[in-house]
Design a protein around this motif. Structure first.
Motif, PDB file in Angstrom:
ATOM      1  N   GLU A   1     -23.844  51.683  22.113  1.00  0.00           N
ATOM      2  CA  GLU A   1     -24.644  52.845  22.470  1.00  0.00           C
ATOM      3  C   GLU A   1     -24.933  53.647  21.221  1.00  0.00           C
ATOM      4  OE1 GLU A   1     -22.370  54.971  25.374  1.00  0.00           O
ATOM      5  OE2 GLU A   1     -22.710  53.455  26.917  1.00  0.00           O
ATOM      6  N   GLU A   2     -26.167  54.137  21.130  1.00  0.00           N
ATOM      7  CA  GLU A   2     -26.554  54.959  19.991  1.00  0.00           C
ATOM      8  C   GLU A   2     -26.807  56.378  20.464  1.00  0.00           C
ATOM      9  OE1 GLU A   2     -29.703  55.038  16.285  1.00  0.00           O
ATOM     10  OE2 GLU A   2     -29.656  53.320  17.616  1.00  0.00           O
ATOM     11  N   SER A   3     -26.205  57.324  19.758  1.00  0.00           N
ATOM     12  CA  SER A   3     -26.379  58.732  20.086  1.00  0.00           C
ATOM     13  C   SER A   3     -26.410  59.520  18.784  1.00  0.00           C
ATOM     14  CB  SER A   3     -25.228  59.208  20.978  1.00  0.00           C
ATOM     15  OG  SER A   3     -25.328  60.593  21.201  1.00  0.00           O
TER      16      SER A   3
ATOM     17  N   LEU B   1     -23.391  54.963  16.248  1.00  0.00           N
ATOM     18  CA  LEU B   1     -23.175  53.861  17.167  1.00  0.00           C
ATOM     19  C   LEU B   1     -21.766  53.937  17.732  1.00  0.00           C
ATOM     20  CD1 LEU B   1     -24.803  50.877  15.228  1.00  0.00           C
ATOM     21  CD2 LEU B   1     -25.775  52.207  17.087  1.00  0.00           C
ATOM     22  N   ARG B   2     -21.674  53.670  19.046  1.00  0.00           N
ATOM     23  CA  ARG B   2     -20.376  53.613  19.724  1.00  0.00           C
ATOM     24  C   ARG B   2     -20.282  52.287  20.441  1.00  0.00           C
ATOM     25  NH1 ARG B   2     -19.911  58.764  23.558  1.00  0.00           N
ATOM     26  NH2 ARG B   2     -21.542  57.553  24.530  1.00  0.00           N
ATOM     27  N   PHE B   3     -19.070  51.806  20.548  1.00  0.00           N
ATOM     28  CA  PHE B   3     -18.824  50.579  21.291  1.00  0.00           C
ATOM     29  C   PHE B   3     -17.498  50.716  22.017  1.00  0.00           C
ATOM     30  CE2 PHE B   3     -16.789  46.431  21.700  1.00  0.00           C
ATOM     31  CZ  PHE B   3     -17.747  45.768  22.431  1.00  0.00           C
TER      32      PHE B   3
END
Length: 193
Positions: A141-143, A147-149
């Protein structure tokens, strides 16, 4: 690329296979059964709603059921199907209220899709007693440029209530789609405006 410290691993912790085995050999806890039932009910309600988009496409494309099903199946993501419905609605001879209802249905179904995907594309964290404690989202996920995973969410009372509410929303949405279809049919079969 992140490098592990000498002697450590970047891999996630190995599951507790003994705990997983316990789940299949003994009765599940009430919370686990509730979660599993809600996840199944969510998928059932979501699938029933998604299938109706074949008929919305049929009407918007002014074609038959078989051709609409081919278009539906050819678009291999829900997002692509919903985008097509919204784009066709923009060029269809629809009154503003009908177009608004169709767009609202798509938006509400999109919200349900996010929750359904969150549960369908996650790994489940299970404790030593075999209880599902968390879901771990397996999507990048990009916010705000970051980037997060692997976002973890607890499977607690709030989460169970969220799923139960979404199931009710999907049931209501199903009725709205059924109510809209004859209105859409009339609009699409009337002489061009």
């Amino acid at each position: 690329m992140r490098r592990p410290a000498k002697g450590s691993s970047v891999l996630p912790p190995r599951p507790d296979f003994d705990a997983l085995g316990l789940v299949s050999t003994r009765r599940s806890s009430p919370r686990r059964l509730t979660f599993m039932t809600l996840a199944g009910d969510l998928n059932l309600a979501w699938s029933n709603d998604e299938s109706l988009f074949i008929y919305l496409l049929m009407l918007l494309l002014r074609t038959d059921e078989r051709a609409a099903a081919i278009v539906f199946a050819t678009l291999n993501t829900t997002r692509a199907r919903l985008d097509l419905v919204q784009r066709l609605a923009k060029i269809a001879p629809l009154e503003k209220a009908v177009r608004g209802e169709l767009n609202d249905i798509v938006e509400r179904f999109s919200a349900a899709t996010r929750l359904r995907n969150d549960l369908s594309h996650a790994t489940f964290v299970i404790d030593a007693e075999g209880e599902i404690t968390h879901t771990q989202h397996m999507k990048v996920e990009e916010s705000r440029g970051n980037l997060r995973f692997g976002l973890r969410k607890p499977v607690d009372d709030d989460r169970l209530e969220e799923i139960a509410r979404m199931i009710q929303d999907l049931h209501a949405l199903n009725r709205r789609i059924w109510d809209l279809m004859p209105v859409l049919e009339a609009a699409m079969t009337s002489p061009e405006k």
